[in-house]
Design a protein around this motif. Structure first.
Motif, mmCIF file in Angstrom:
data_model
loop_
_atom_site.group_PDB
_atom_site.id
_atom_site.type_symbol
_atom_site.label_atom_id
_atom_site.label_comp_id
_atom_site.label_asym_id
_atom_site.label_seq_id
_atom_site.Cartn_x
_atom_site.Cartn_y
_atom_site.Cartn_z
ATOM 1 N N LEU A 194 6.214 17.968 36.741
ATOM 2 C CA LEU A 194 5.174 18.608 37.303
ATOM 3 C C LEU A 194 3.916 18.098 36.791
ATOM 4 N N GLU A 195 3.599 17.769 35.449
ATOM 5 C CA GLU A 195 2.680 17.031 34.846
ATOM 6 C C GLU A 195 2.162 15.770 35.441
ATOM 7 N N SER A 196 3.282 14.962 35.485
ATOM 8 C CA SER A 196 3.145 13.852 36.068
ATOM 9 C C SER A 196 2.668 13.752 37.721
ATOM 10 N N TYR A 197 3.075 14.652 38.566
ATOM 11 C CA TYR A 197 2.634 14.987 39.511
ATOM 12 C C TYR A 197 1.227 15.402 39.868
ATOM 13 N N ARG A 198 0.774 16.107 38.827
ATOM 14 C CA ARG A 198 -0.703 16.584 38.785
ATOM 15 C C ARG A 198 -1.527 15.519 38.524
ATOM 16 N N HIS A 199 -1.277 14.431 37.710
ATOM 17 C CA HIS A 199 -1.791 13.292 37.459
ATOM 18 C C HIS A 199 -1.742 12.168 38.525
ATOM 19 N N TYR A 200 -0.684 12.026 39.362
ATOM 20 C CA TYR A 200 -0.633 11.120 40.159
ATOM 21 C C TYR A 200 0.337 11.664 41.190
ATOM 22 N N PRO A 201 -0.096 12.581 42.204
ATOM 23 C CA PRO A 201 0.413 13.221 43.511
ATOM 24 C C PRO A 201 0.991 12.312 44.591
ATOM 25 N N VAL A 202 1.364 10.817 44.380
ATOM 26 C CA VAL A 202 2.069 10.186 45.390
ATOM 27 C C VAL A 202 2.810 9.526 45.089
ATOM 28 N N ASN A 203 3.457 9.776 43.804
ATOM 29 C CA ASN A 203 4.877 9.175 43.417
ATOM 30 C C ASN A 203 6.023 9.847 44.231
ATOM 31 N N LEU A 204 6.665 9.013 44.973
ATOM 32 C CA LEU A 204 7.820 9.577 45.716
ATOM 33 C C LEU A 204 8.808 9.958 45.141
ATOM 34 N N ASP A 205 9.245 9.283 43.724
ATOM 35 C CA ASP A 205 10.396 9.534 42.961
ATOM 36 C C ASP A 205 10.216 11.042 42.301
ATOM 37 N N VAL A 206 8.961 11.238 41.915
ATOM 38 C CA VAL A 206 8.460 12.269 41.219
ATOM 39 C C VAL A 206 8.557 13.655 42.271
ATOM 40 N N ILE A 207 7.885 13.252 43.362
ATOM 41 C CA ILE A 207 7.687 14.400 44.528
ATOM 42 C C ILE A 207 9.233 14.669 44.915
ATOM 43 N N SER A 208 10.124 13.958 45.154
ATOM 44 C CA SER A 208 11.518 14.163 45.321
ATOM 45 C C SER A 208 12.232 14.710 44.433
ATOM 46 N N TRP A 209 11.843 14.614 43.069
ATOM 47 C CA TRP A 209 12.637 15.083 42.052
ATOM 48 C C TRP A 209 12.146 16.629 42.173
ATOM 49 N N LEU A 210 10.917 16.932 42.042
ATOM 50 C CA LEU A 210 10.456 18.305 42.345
ATOM 51 C C LEU A 210 10.761 19.165 43.465
ATOM 52 N N GLY A 211 10.997 18.550 44.496
ATOM 53 C CA GLY A 211 11.384 18.986 45.644
ATOM 54 C C GLY A 211 13.014 19.728 45.592
ATOM 55 N N VAL A 212 13.951 18.569 45.064
ATOM 56 C CA VAL A 212 15.015 19.096 45.070
ATOM 57 C C VAL A 212 15.389 19.856 43.819
ATOM 58 N N TRP A 213 14.359 19.962 42.764
ATOM 59 C CA TRP A 213 14.654 20.910 41.702
ATOM 60 C C TRP A 213 14.609 22.246 42.248
ATOM 61 N N PHE A 214 13.301 22.561 43.200
ATOM 62 C CA PHE A 214 13.310 23.854 43.673
ATOM 63 C C PHE A 214 14.256 24.063 44.418
#
Length: 399
Positions: A194-214
């Motif tokens: 989530l911190e990674s996403y906050r600093h760089y909200p366009v990384n698809l790897d992080v976005i997909s990880w968070l989406g699937v985590w939820f």
């Protein structure tokens, strides 16, 4: 005077003028010739002219064998041609000439990594850390090597040290999240992603990880936010829209899911994943589904025919698989090249390669299944539960 002028050109990255000045030293005394050749090798290496870089590196070494920077430049040329053993010998020779030659030690570590000697590589970087203790690239390499060797606690320790140097680096934060997830510390893993996403909200790897985590934690409203974000970044990737729609279906909002599936079908009429869910939802809502059923059967037959014509093999899947690589500080690997008079040093970091998750990891991390859907194109709506999100994407994205 001319030397200082050449160095100023190097600092301002005016390489053409620097080359012209340095070439004027070729006919002068041996020491000046070695200095000029070392810098010319450095410039040509940066420009990607490996042949000229190697030519001037040889000239520099011939005229001054005890020039550590010339030896490093020659080693770099050999590294680029994958002659790792010879490159290692030159880096070691450069260290013998100058024990604190930062470039030689750093590149020796990279070479040992390429030669599958992680322990020797780590020793080189740890030695370098004693010389330049605040250098993020060196700290990253140590942390990366500990993780590659399966020493997660040590890797976490060094990545935490790295965060004190670069607290807003999204790659490092994401990497820490991955390690904690592998160690089954989900709350910590989630925090760093989530911190990674906050600093760089366009990384698809992080976005997909968070989406699937939820999704895994059945918080579908929040997962929709991330999959919609991914869809905005990749508007032509149907996978993200299917994930959004699947979240609505898992929430029991079948009317909204049906509308979204119909919109997807209009744009991607040959997407069998979408057709299967259209058939299933229309049946559940008591709506006509025969049109979609016929299209699905026709599409499955066409796929089967293509497979047969291709000589057999496994059946084709419906959706697009997820191929994710969580980056470290940087992808790729490069070397430090040197010049003799302050022309600059190039540092970069080695990227991370994650191995494929184990079967147990996939089972542990798979998202909860929702309503049963027949995946085979037939009419039985009570088939086995789907694993959703284009089948394999969920476990792949969450690792």
């Amino acid at each position: 005077m001319e030397v200082e002028q050449a160095l100023q050109y190097l600092k301002s990255k005016d390489f053409d003028k620097a080359i012209a000045v340095l070439k004027s030293f070729e006919k002068k005394d041996q020491n000046m010739k070695a200095m000029a050749a070392t810098n010319l090798s450095f410039i040509y290496f940066l420009e990607g002219d490996l042949e000229s870089a190697n030519q001037y590196a040889d000239l520099a070494v011939r005229n001054s064998r005890y020039n550590a920077k010339a030896l490093v430049n020659k080693g770099n040329c050999l590294f680029m041609t994958r002659e790792f053993h010879r490159a290692k010998e030159l880096y070691l020779e450069a260290i013998g000439v100058q024990a604190d030659c930062v470039e030689a030690i750093y590149n020796l570590g990279l070479t040992n990594m390429r030669m599958s000697s992680p322990e020797e590589a780590r020793q080189a970087f740890e030695k370098l850390h004693t010389i330049i203790p605040n250098n993020p690239a060196v700290i990253y390499q140590i942390a990366n090597l500990y993780e590659l060797q399966g020493q997660a606690q040590q890797a976490v320790k060094w990545f935490n040290v790295l965060i004190t140097r670069v607290p807003t680096d999204p790659g490092v934060l994401s990497r820490l999240g991955q390690i904690f997830s592998k160690e089954n510390e989900e709350s910590q893993g989630f925090h760093y992603q989530l911190e990674s996403y906050r600093h760089y909200p366009v990384n698809l790897d992080v976005i997909s990880w968070l989406g699937v985590w939820f999704v895994k934690h059945e918080m579908y409203e929040k997962s929709i936010k991330y999959f919609e974000r991914a869809s905005q970044i990749q508007p032509n990737e149907v996978k993200w829209r299917l994930m959004v729609t699947s979240c609505y279906r898992r929430m029991g909002n079948y009317a909204k899911a049906l509308l979204l599936y119909e919109n997807i079908h209009e744009e991607y009429p040959e997407n069998s994943e979408c057709l299967r869910y259209l058939v299933a939802i229309c049946k559940d809502l008591g709506r006509p589904y025969e049109q979609y059923q016929q299209l699905l059967v026709k599409l499955d037959r066409a796929v089967a025919s293509q497979v047969k014509n291709a000589g057999g093999g496994a059946g084709a899947g419906a959706g697009t698989g997820a191929n994710t690589t969580m980056s470290g500080m940087s992808k790729g690997e490069s070397k430090e090249n040197t010049n003799t008079g302050g022309g600059g040093r190039s540092e970069s970091k080695s990227g991370s390669n994650r191995g494929s998750p184990s079967k147990k990891q996939r089972e542990d991390l798979a998202a909860p299944s929702a309503k049963g859907v027949n995946r085979g194109g037939g009419g039985n709506n009570n088939a086995r539960d789907d694993e959703d999100f284009a089948d394999d994407d969920v476990s792949d994205l969450l690792v």
